[in-house]
Motif scaffolding. Sequence first.
Motif, PDB file in Angstrom:
ATOM      1  N   GLY A   1       0.813  -1.216   0.000  1.00 18.63           N
ATOM      2  CA  GLY A   1       0.000   0.000   0.000  1.00 18.63           C
ATOM      3  C   GLY A   1       0.845   1.263   0.000  1.00 18.63           C
ATOM      4  O   GLY A   1       0.582   2.207  -0.738  1.00 18.63           O
ATOM      5  N   VAL A   2       1.874   1.266   0.859  1.00 15.91           N
ATOM      6  CA  VAL A   2       2.721   2.461   0.999  1.00 15.91           C
ATOM      7  C   VAL A   2       4.168   2.118   0.646  1.00 15.91           C
ATOM      8  O   VAL A   2       4.767   1.224   1.262  1.00 15.91           O
ATOM      9  CB  VAL A   2       2.681   3.026   2.435  1.00 15.91           C
TER      10      VAL A   2
ATOM     11  N   GLU B   1       4.197  12.589  -5.456  1.00 14.43           N
ATOM     12  CA  GLU B   1       5.285  12.355  -6.414  1.00 14.43           C
ATOM     13  C   GLU B   1       6.404  11.505  -5.811  1.00 14.43           C
ATOM     14  O   GLU B   1       7.229  10.948  -6.534  1.00 14.43           O
ATOM     15  CB  GLU B   1       5.845  13.696  -6.910  1.00 14.43           C
ATOM     16  N   HIS B   2       6.435  11.393  -4.491  1.00 15.28           N
ATOM     17  CA  HIS B   2       7.453  10.568  -3.808  1.00 15.28           C
ATOM     18  C   HIS B   2       7.007   9.107  -3.707  1.00 15.28           C
ATOM     19  O   HIS B   2       7.743   8.272  -3.199  1.00 15.28           O
ATOM     20  CB  HIS B   2       7.676  11.109  -2.391  1.00 15.28           C
ATOM     21  N   GLY B   3       5.780   8.797  -4.149  1.00 17.93           N
ATOM     22  CA  GLY B   3       5.177   7.467  -3.910  1.00 17.93           C
ATOM     23  C   GLY B   3       4.205   7.585  -2.748  1.00 17.93           C
ATOM     24  O   GLY B   3       3.180   8.244  -2.868  1.00 17.93           O
ATOM     25  N   GLY B   4       4.545   6.976  -1.617  1.00 18.19           N
ATOM     26  CA  GLY B   4       3.710   7.096  -0.419  1.00 18.19           C
ATOM     27  C   GLY B   4       2.517   6.152  -0.429  1.00 18.19           C
ATOM     28  O   GLY B   4       2.586   5.043  -0.967  1.00 18.19           O
ATOM     29  N   ASN B   5       1.393   6.643   0.111  1.00 17.55           N
ATOM     30  CA  ASN B   5       0.202   5.795   0.288  1.00 17.55           C
ATOM     31  C   ASN B   5      -0.549   5.656  -1.046  1.00 17.55           C
ATOM     32  O   ASN B   5      -1.641   6.173  -1.230  1.00 17.55           O
ATOM     33  CB  ASN B   5      -0.700   6.401   1.367  1.00 17.55           C
ATOM     34  N   MET B   6       0.066   4.938  -1.963  1.00 17.86           N
ATOM     35  CA  MET B   6      -0.449   4.861  -3.335  1.00 17.86           C
ATOM     36  C   MET B   6      -1.655   3.936  -3.446  1.00 17.86           C
ATOM     37  O   MET B   6      -2.556   4.178  -4.240  1.00 17.86           O
ATOM     38  CB  MET B   6       0.664   4.403  -4.277  1.00 17.86           C
ATOM     39  N   ASP B   7      -1.647   2.824  -2.705  1.00 11.66           N
ATOM     40  CA  ASP B   7      -2.774   1.879  -2.743  1.00 11.66           C
ATOM     41  C   ASP B   7      -3.176   1.522  -4.174  1.00 11.66           C
ATOM     42  O   ASP B   7      -4.331   1.649  -4.583  1.00 11.66           O
ATOM     43  CB  ASP B   7      -3.967   2.439  -1.951  1.00 11.66           C
TER      44      ASP B   7
ATOM     45  N   ALA C   1      18.343   8.130  -1.231  1.00 15.95           N
ATOM     46  CA  ALA C   1      16.923   7.919  -1.614  1.00 15.95           C
ATOM     47  C   ALA C   1      15.993   7.804  -0.404  1.00 15.95           C
ATOM     48  O   ALA C   1      14.914   8.350  -0.408  1.00 15.95           O
ATOM     49  CB  ALA C   1      16.745   6.705  -2.526  1.00 15.95           C
ATOM     50  N   LEU C   2      16.415   7.070   0.639  1.00 14.11           N
ATOM     51  CA  LEU C   2      15.614   6.864   1.861  1.00 14.11           C
ATOM     52  C   LEU C   2      14.270   6.193   1.546  1.00 14.11           C
ATOM     53  O   LEU C   2      13.204   6.793   1.616  1.00 14.11           O
ATOM     54  CB  LEU C   2      15.409   8.180   2.636  1.00 14.11           C
ATOM     55  N   LEU C   3      14.375   4.909   1.234  1.00 12.98           N
ATOM     56  CA  LEU C   3      13.216   4.086   0.860  1.00 12.98           C
ATOM     57  C   LEU C   3      12.552   3.484   2.096  1.00 12.98           C
ATOM     58  O   LEU C   3      13.225   2.909   2.952  1.00 12.98           O
ATOM     59  CB  LEU C   3      13.688   2.959  -0.068  1.00 12.98           C
ATOM     60  N   SER C   4      11.230   3.620   2.162  1.00 18.40           N
ATOM     61  CA  SER C   4      10.453   2.983   3.235  1.00 18.40           C
ATOM     62  C   SER C   4       9.207   2.360   2.627  1.00 18.40           C
ATOM     63  O   SER C   4       8.726   2.792   1.578  1.00 18.40           O
ATOM     64  CB  SER C   4      10.019   4.011   4.290  1.00 18.40           C
ATOM     65  N   MET C   5       8.664   1.353   3.335  1.00 19.97           N
ATOM     66  CA  MET C   5       7.420   0.735   2.852  1.00 19.97           C
ATOM     67  C   MET C   5       6.646   0.096   3.993  1.00 19.97           C
ATOM     68  O   MET C   5       7.190  -0.177   5.060  1.00 19.97           O
ATOM     69  CB  MET C   5       7.730  -0.298   1.771  1.00 19.97           C
ATOM     70  N   GLY C   6       5.359  -0.123   3.750  1.00 20.17           N
ATOM     71  CA  GLY C   6       4.485  -0.762   4.736  1.00 20.17           C
ATOM     72  C   GLY C   6       3.081  -0.852   4.176  1.00 20.17           C
ATOM     73  O   GLY C   6       2.874  -0.761   2.971  1.00 20.17           O
ATOM     74  N   ASP C   7       2.086  -1.055   5.091  1.00 23.26           N
ATOM     75  CA  ASP C   7       0.684  -1.099   4.652  1.00 23.26           C
ATOM     76  C   ASP C   7       0.465  -2.207   3.614  1.00 23.26           C
ATOM     77  O   ASP C   7      -0.030  -1.966   2.514  1.00 23.26           O
ATOM     78  CB  ASP C   7       0.283   0.286   4.101  1.00 23.26           C
TER      79      ASP C   7
END
Length: 303
Positions: A135-136, A153-159, A178-184
């Motif tokens: 999701g994120v 534009e950074h991505g984020g909560n795209m779902d 870049a500082l990549l993070s993900m979850g959801d």
Amino acid sequence: MSVQREVRYGAQTSHFAFDRNVTPVAQANSGDTVLFHCQDCYDGQITHDGMDFARLDVTRTNPVTGPLYVTGAEPGDVLKVEIQRIEIADYGVMCVKDGWGICTVEGSHCRRFPIRDGKILFDGGLKLPVRPMIGVIGTAPATGTISTQTPGEHGGNMDICELGEGCTIYLPVAVSGALLSMGDIHGVQGDGESASCAMETSGRVTVRVTVQKDAMDLPTPMIETDRAYCTTAADASLDVCSVAAARKMHRWLMSRWDMTDTQAAMLLSLQGNLRISQVVNPRKGCMMELKKELLAQWKISQT
Ligand code: CA
Ligand code: CA
């Protein structure tokens, strides 16, 4: 696949905003395979089916694991993230409340559903096939702080339900590393995510991260699946983000594939699928999807 780095979930390795000031919790080199352990979007608070909604602390929604510092990634580059594997828990959870999402419901409810043998055991005997997705996912913006509730534009909560196993997402690099993070993580989600949540689950995501230099014409955030390219855009208005997603693809067909503006517009009108990703986040999301086989057939014009 061998994993070079592993980022476990925890208070020290999760956060709730994309921001260059969030301290990286791990480092990887371009080409490394990294395993992210992700909590569900409610931070694991739904302990049983029918749990009292009043016990839910909504300030703890959408924790993401990271950020990962990718050595060599510099502003202006593109971070290619290949989603190799998504392993999900043996249950999923959902919370609905009147005013959340676009369907009117009475009261507020927390549910928990078993997941067995690749099927979600929904009510009424329905067995829904899982289609795990993220999701994120995103990188840190150059300035400011962006909540993990919001896409951009950074991505984020795209779902975006296409963001599953086997796809690649191209994200912008706005800061060093870049500082990549993900979850959801979602067990499955339909286009629109109408009730404001999907089959929310914890999971383990294996990705390969590669820094791409001189990829300026890639319209990030962009998703490549085994069958299609998808340009994406987010805005408070569906009208605005639908146009933005389509225009990103239109420009890319001209810059990368050497089509004229007319050819690109006509092809999108004939074969492009403009889809709603979600209508429930602070910014809604759309994507323009075009089959890869068409571009494989397209011969770049000879002048
Ligand atoms: Ca979400
Ligand atoms: Ca979610």
